[in-house]
Design an enzyme around this catalytic site. Structure first.
Site, mmCIF file in Angstrom:
data_model
loop_
_atom_site.group_PDB
_atom_site.id
_atom_site.type_symbol
_atom_site.label_atom_id
_atom_site.label_comp_id
_atom_site.label_asym_id
_atom_site.label_seq_id
_atom_site.Cartn_x
_atom_site.Cartn_y
_atom_site.Cartn_z
ATOM 1 N N ARG A 85 18.216 -0.334 15.658
ATOM 2 C CA ARG A 85 17.506 0.653 14.851
ATOM 3 C C ARG A 85 18.048 0.634 13.423
ATOM 4 O O ARG A 85 19.236 0.419 13.202
ATOM 5 C CB ARG A 85 17.677 2.060 15.433
ATOM 6 C CG ARG A 85 16.851 2.308 16.701
ATOM 7 C CD ARG A 85 16.992 3.738 17.207
ATOM 8 N NE ARG A 85 18.331 3.997 17.683
ATOM 9 C CZ ARG A 85 19.277 4.637 17.033
ATOM 10 N NH1 ARG A 85 19.026 5.156 15.834
ATOM 11 N NH2 ARG A 85 20.479 4.811 17.546
ATOM 12 N N TYR A 225 12.062 -4.646 16.802
ATOM 13 C CA TYR A 225 13.112 -4.301 17.753
ATOM 14 C C TYR A 225 13.018 -2.884 18.319
ATOM 15 O O TYR A 225 12.860 -1.919 17.582
ATOM 16 C CB TYR A 225 14.491 -4.462 17.093
ATOM 17 C CG TYR A 225 15.584 -4.476 18.121
ATOM 18 C CD1 TYR A 225 15.920 -5.648 18.775
ATOM 19 C CD2 TYR A 225 16.219 -3.302 18.505
ATOM 20 C CE1 TYR A 225 16.877 -5.663 19.763
ATOM 21 C CE2 TYR A 225 17.181 -3.309 19.499
ATOM 22 C CZ TYR A 225 17.509 -4.494 20.120
ATOM 23 O OH TYR A 225 18.450 -4.501 21.114
ATOM 24 N N LYS A 234 11.796 6.490 20.688
ATOM 25 C CA LYS A 234 12.515 7.387 19.777
ATOM 26 C C LYS A 234 11.555 8.063 18.789
ATOM 27 O O LYS A 234 11.720 9.236 18.462
ATOM 28 C CB LYS A 234 13.613 6.625 19.042
ATOM 29 C CG LYS A 234 14.705 6.082 19.987
ATOM 30 C CD LYS A 234 15.358 7.188 20.744
ATOM 31 C CE LYS A 234 16.151 6.827 21.979
ATOM 32 N NZ LYS A 234 17.281 5.982 21.907
ATOM 33 N N HIS A 254 17.811 13.783 23.571
ATOM 34 C CA HIS A 254 18.333 12.435 23.867
ATOM 35 C C HIS A 254 19.268 12.551 25.074
ATOM 36 O O HIS A 254 20.487 12.462 24.943
ATOM 37 C CB HIS A 254 19.087 11.948 22.629
ATOM 38 C CG HIS A 254 19.437 10.492 22.625
ATOM 39 N ND1 HIS A 254 20.437 9.975 21.827
ATOM 40 C CD2 HIS A 254 18.934 9.433 23.303
ATOM 41 C CE1 HIS A 254 20.526 8.665 22.006
ATOM 42 N NE2 HIS A 254 19.624 8.316 22.905
ATOM 43 N N SER A 276 23.835 7.089 21.198
ATOM 44 C CA SER A 276 23.424 5.747 21.597
ATOM 45 C C SER A 276 24.643 4.907 21.975
ATOM 46 O O SER A 276 25.665 4.937 21.283
ATOM 47 C CB SER A 276 22.687 5.080 20.444
ATOM 48 O OG SER A 276 21.565 5.864 20.094
ATOM 49 N N CYS A 278 26.710 5.288 24.427
ATOM 50 C CA CYS A 278 27.881 6.070 24.827
ATOM 51 C C CYS A 278 27.834 6.511 26.281
ATOM 52 O O CYS A 278 28.550 7.435 26.679
ATOM 53 C CB CYS A 278 28.058 7.267 23.911
ATOM 54 S SG CYS A 278 28.559 6.789 22.247
ATOM 55 N N ASP A 301 17.527 8.304 29.183
ATOM 56 C CA ASP A 301 17.606 8.341 27.712
ATOM 57 C C ASP A 301 16.970 9.586 27.088
ATOM 58 O O ASP A 301 17.460 10.069 26.088
ATOM 59 C CB ASP A 301 16.952 7.079 27.122
ATOM 60 C CG ASP A 301 17.378 6.794 25.684
ATOM 61 O OD1 ASP A 301 18.600 6.748 25.421
ATOM 62 O OD2 ASP A 301 16.501 6.627 24.820
ATOM 63 N N ARG A 394 19.773 -5.935 25.119
ATOM 64 C CA ARG A 394 19.178 -4.919 25.994
ATOM 65 C C ARG A 394 18.411 -5.533 27.159
ATOM 66 O O ARG A 394 17.873 -6.632 27.054
ATOM 67 C CB ARG A 394 18.188 -4.070 25.178
ATOM 68 C CG ARG A 394 18.817 -3.321 24.008
ATOM 69 C CD ARG A 394 19.136 -1.907 24.353
ATOM 70 N NE ARG A 394 19.967 -1.232 23.365
ATOM 71 C CZ ARG A 394 20.308 0.057 23.440
ATOM 72 N NH1 ARG A 394 19.861 0.801 24.437
ATOM 73 N NH2 ARG A 394 21.088 0.609 22.543
HETATM 74 P P1 GTP Z 1 21.512 4.000 24.580
HETATM 75 O O1 GTP Z 1 20.574 3.289 25.464
HETATM 76 O O2 GTP Z 1 21.824 3.240 23.328
HETATM 77 O O3 GTP Z 1 21.075 5.390 24.254
HETATM 78 O O4 GTP Z 1 22.969 4.017 25.317
HETATM 79 P P2 GTP Z 1 23.533 4.830 26.588
HETATM 80 O O5 GTP Z 1 24.007 6.178 26.142
HETATM 81 O O6 GTP Z 1 22.574 4.802 27.714
HETATM 82 O O7 GTP Z 1 24.855 3.994 26.935
HETATM 83 P P3 GTP Z 1 25.163 3.050 28.196
HETATM 84 O O8 GTP Z 1 25.226 3.798 29.490
HETATM 85 O O9 GTP Z 1 24.263 1.889 28.153
HETATM 86 O O10 GTP Z 1 26.654 2.596 27.841
HETATM 87 C C1 GTP Z 1 26.972 1.964 26.634
HETATM 88 C C2 GTP Z 1 28.273 1.252 26.739
HETATM 89 O O11 GTP Z 1 29.318 2.158 27.115
HETATM 90 C C3 GTP Z 1 28.267 0.152 27.797
HETATM 91 O O12 GTP Z 1 28.940 -0.962 27.293
HETATM 92 C C4 GTP Z 1 29.031 0.753 28.943
HETATM 93 O O13 GTP Z 1 29.687 -0.218 29.700
HETATM 94 C C5 GTP Z 1 30.015 1.710 28.261
HETATM 95 N N1 GTP Z 1 30.321 2.865 29.140
HETATM 96 C C6 GTP Z 1 29.440 3.655 29.782
HETATM 97 N N2 GTP Z 1 30.070 4.600 30.532
HETATM 98 C C7 GTP Z 1 31.386 4.402 30.356
HETATM 99 C C8 GTP Z 1 32.568 5.065 30.860
HETATM 100 O O14 GTP Z 1 32.518 6.021 31.634
HETATM 101 N N3 GTP Z 1 33.770 4.585 30.421
HETATM 102 C C9 GTP Z 1 33.857 3.526 29.556
HETATM 103 N N4 GTP Z 1 35.066 3.120 29.195
HETATM 104 N N5 GTP Z 1 32.775 2.876 29.077
HETATM 105 C C10 GTP Z 1 31.555 3.306 29.460
HETATM 106 C C1 SPV Z 2 19.279 4.130 21.280
HETATM 107 O O1 SPV Z 2 19.669 3.518 20.271
HETATM 108 O O2 SPV Z 2 19.574 5.326 21.493
HETATM 109 C C2 SPV Z 2 18.471 3.427 22.290
HETATM 110 C C3 SPV Z 2 17.960 2.100 21.961
HETATM 111 O O3 SPV Z 2 18.211 3.985 23.344
HETATM 112 S S1 SPV Z 2 16.576 2.167 20.919
HETATM 113 O O4 SPV Z 2 15.378 2.113 21.746
HETATM 114 O O5 SPV Z 2 16.630 0.995 20.044
HETATM 115 O O6 SPV Z 2 16.567 3.395 20.173
HETATM 116 MN MN MN Z 3 19.188 6.067 23.489
#
Ligand code: GTP
Ligand code: SPV
Ligand code: MN
Length: 612
Positions: A85, A225, A234, A254, A276, A278, A301, A394
């Site tokens: 983004r 993207y 979003k 979110h 994002s 996290c 999400d 992704r």
């Molecule tokens: P968006 O799709 O961007 O909104 O991200 P998200 O909030 O869904 O994050 P996601 O669950 O994909 O995790 C993002 C990164 O954080 C990945 O590399 C995970 O492996 C890492 N991660 C997720 N949960 C944990 C956790 O409990 N501990 C640690 N150390 N890393 C984590």
């Molecule tokens: C985020 O960045 O919070 C995502 C990926 O979930 S995107 O669809 O690019 O916003």
């Molecule tokens: Mn997201």
């Protein structure tokens, strides 16, 4: 009637595609402006998808994967400049600048439209213009939330088909009532001259992601993207929907949504907002490590939430797919996501390819393959000093491929939310879990949420920034008004049923630099503590920031964690929090007059408690 569209639509196999007058008119206007070679109405069928993905393969945009390991799945590789983004180029063009607030870029809507008209003039030359009717959430909702994305990207069509309900069924339903829809116009901004050969990932260095909140419309130029281009996600379901929610008294957030069943078979639902990259997808698909607790997924999400007739907060996930961060998603950390992906029907973007036509990314398997083709198409071996997959690569996968998807996912009424978590990525200061004293103190926690920046957005990673409710890049209006909306919406609740709010942090570090808390499935222990707080079972200690687990109240059975690590993960440190205050003061000053007085009072209270 201009003739262009009329003739082209008639010439194609789709005569008279819609009786929806407004939609027909808009499609005609856009076509007259963007001047595509043809206009195509997306029906959403499997045959159509097969045709489109084949065209994408022929064009070199998609690489078909090994059919045995990844059936009906493809890899795409973006232009190296188009990987996330672009927050700098994202605009909220409200009529009044004040209504965009300090967290958004703003430009006068009249000026912005003039600019966009220039950019879109002839922007689709040499391409096909696709019309994608879509709905976010259930078609059976009382008022289905319709959108129509016009795009010149086949990749966007194929991805939208995974992320939302699209096509003729949606269009017919819109026509029944001449329903309102969010017009969402997208172009990669790369017209083709006669005979010019296309590139695998067309895009433009000049990118504009623009929202007109009063009109409830979206225009996106230059990027192919994710969140820049799949406009239901979003742009609609958060930025435009947050404005609708402000006006209509609900919340567009979110947040992931999960269902938790206790050993006594009592169901609970948790919504959680993390910035994002996290941890939302990972928590939503969590495999609990504690005995007899069960987790099911509702969303990973986005959550749309409103108070029901009984004063209970209900949430739905408006999306139909996962657009998940690939790196770190692996058989050991997130087997449920891996199983969903392995069923196929997925599009991977900017991952690495294995020599047998599969995909790979950092953290997918414990062992690193000896040879890969990286996301830029280069030979890669473990000695190469660079990641094989882009950090924001992704997977895009239909949500109904998740085995643990809750049966309630399709319920238009949604599920009753019992607890809300706010969380960020902080090396220090923020303990594993803290329960807020009240709704307003929970809103304070959300409003001051902070996190280190990630690769999900262009820009430097690892900088601590405030990210209110994990919505900093997605609030479609003034941030102070948004906090006020959060604070005041609790008046709609039955006080007995008002969700409890918790602040969590999976990412605190030890002195050695590692994660103090093992995270992933072990986060079920935190969920259990939160639910036991609702049930009045778990003990807590009051601190200036809220309630943290009393010694022995977190279930640590079977967990190998040293006393030091546990302490590092969970402790409240008054000195760290005193050091945090100036940053919060500075943050709150940015809101000016629009900061709710109740939150100022919360900050003053915290300051006083910390001074004691
Ligand atoms: P968006 O799709 O961007 O909104 O991200 P998200 O909030 O869904 O994050 P996601 O669950 O994909 O995790 C993002 C990164 O954080 C990945 O590399 C995970 O492996 C890492 N991660 C997720 N949960 C944990 C956790 O409990 N501990 C640690 N150390 N890393 C984590
Ligand atoms: C985020 O960045 O919070 C995502 C990926 O979930 S995107 O669809 O690019 O916003
Ligand atoms: Mn997201």
């Amino acid at each position: 009637m201009t003739t262009t569209v009329d003739r082209q639509v008639k010439d194609s196999a789709q005569p008279n595609p819609t009786s929806h007058a407004k939609l027909a008119q808009w499609v005609e206007e856009v076509s007259a402006l963007t001047k595509p070679d043809r206009v195509y109405w997306v029906d959403g069928s499997a045959e159509e998808n097969a045709r489109l993905t084949q065209e994408l393969v022929d064009a070199g945009t998609l690489t078909p994967l090994n059919q045995e390991t990844f059936p009906n799945s493809f890899a795409a590789f973006s232009d190296p400049s188009d990987v996330a983004r672009v927050e700098e180029q994202t605009f909220i063009c409200s009529v009044e600048e004040r209504d965009a607030g300090f967290t958004n870029n703003w430009m006068d809507p009249v000026k912005m439209k003039a600019k966009l008209n220039g950019l879109f003039d002839g922007a689709m030359r040499g391409r096909t213009m696709y019309v994608i009717p879509f709905v976010m959430g259930s078609l059976d909702a009382a008022e289905p939330k319709f959108g129509v994305e016009i795009t010149d990207s086949e990749y966007v069509v194929a991805s939208m088909r995974i992320m939302a309900k699209i096509g003729t069924e949606v269009l017919r339903k819109m026509e029944e009532t001449e329903a309102f829809f969010v017009p969402a116009l997208h172009s990669v901004g790369a017209p083709l001259a006669q005979g010019q050969k296309d590139v695998a990932w067309p895009c433009n260095d000049d990118k504009w992601i623009v929202h007109f909140p009063e009109e409830r419309s979206i225009v996106s130029f230059g990027s192919g993207y994710g969140g820049n281009a799949l406009l239901g996600k979003k742009c609609f379901a958060l930025r435009i929907a947050s404005v609708m929610a402000r006006d209509e008294g609900w919340l567009a957030e979110h947040m992931l949504i999960l269902k938790l069943t206790s050993p006594e078979n009592k169901p609970y639902h948790v919504a959680a907002a993390f910035p994002s990259a996290c941890g939302k997808t990972n928590l939503a698909l969590l495999d609990p490590t504690i005995k007899d607790w069960k987790v099911e997924t509702l969303g990973d999400d986005i959550a749309w939430m409103r108070f029901g007739a009984q004063g209970e907060l209900r949430a739905v996930n408006p999306e139909a797919g996962l657009f998940g961060v690939a790196p770190g998603t692996g058989w050991s950390t997130n087997p449920n996501a891996m199983r969903a992906i392995a069923k196929g029907n997925s599009i991977f973007t900017n991952v690495a390819m294995t020599d047998d036509g599969g995909v790979w990314w950092e953290g997918m398997t414990d062992e690193t393959p000896e040879h890969l083709t990286d996301w830029k198409g280069q030979d890669w071996t473990p000695e190469a000093n660079r990641p094989a997959a882009h950090p924001n690569s992704r997977f895009c996968t239909p949500i109904d491929q998740i085995d643990m998807l809750s049966d309630d996912y399709t319920d238009p009424e949604g599920v009753k939310i019992d607890a809300i978590l706010f969380g960020g990525r902080r090396k220090t200061t923020v303990p594993l879990v803290t329960q807020a004293r009240s709704w307003t103190s929970g809103v304070f926690m959300g409003s001051t949420l902070s996190s280190e920046t990630t690769a999900a957005a262009a820009g430097q990673v690892g900088l601590v920034r405030r990210d209110p409710m994990a919505m900093l890049p997605f609030i479609g209006y003034d941030a102070g008004d948004y906090l006020n909306h959060w604070d005041r919406i609790s008046a709609k609740a039955d006080p007995e049923q008002l969700p409890q709010i918790f602040l969590v942090n999976w990412f605190r570090r030890t002195a050695e630099g590692g994660f103090a808390w093992p995270g992933f499935g072990e986060n079920s222990r935190v969920l259990k503590w939160a639910i036991e707080r609702l049930e009045g079972k778990a003990e807590a200690v009051e601190t200036p920031i809220g309630f943290i687990p009393a010694t022995g109240s977190l279930d640590l059975s079977g967990l190998e964690l040293s006393e030091d690590e546990l302490d590092e993960a969970t402790r409240f440190d008054a000195d760290e929090w005193r050091a945090e205050l100036p940053g919060i003061e500075e943050w709150y000053e940015l809101f000016g007059d629009s900061l709710p007085a109740s939150l100022r009072t919360e900050l003053d209270g915290l300051t006083q408690r910390l001074a004691r």
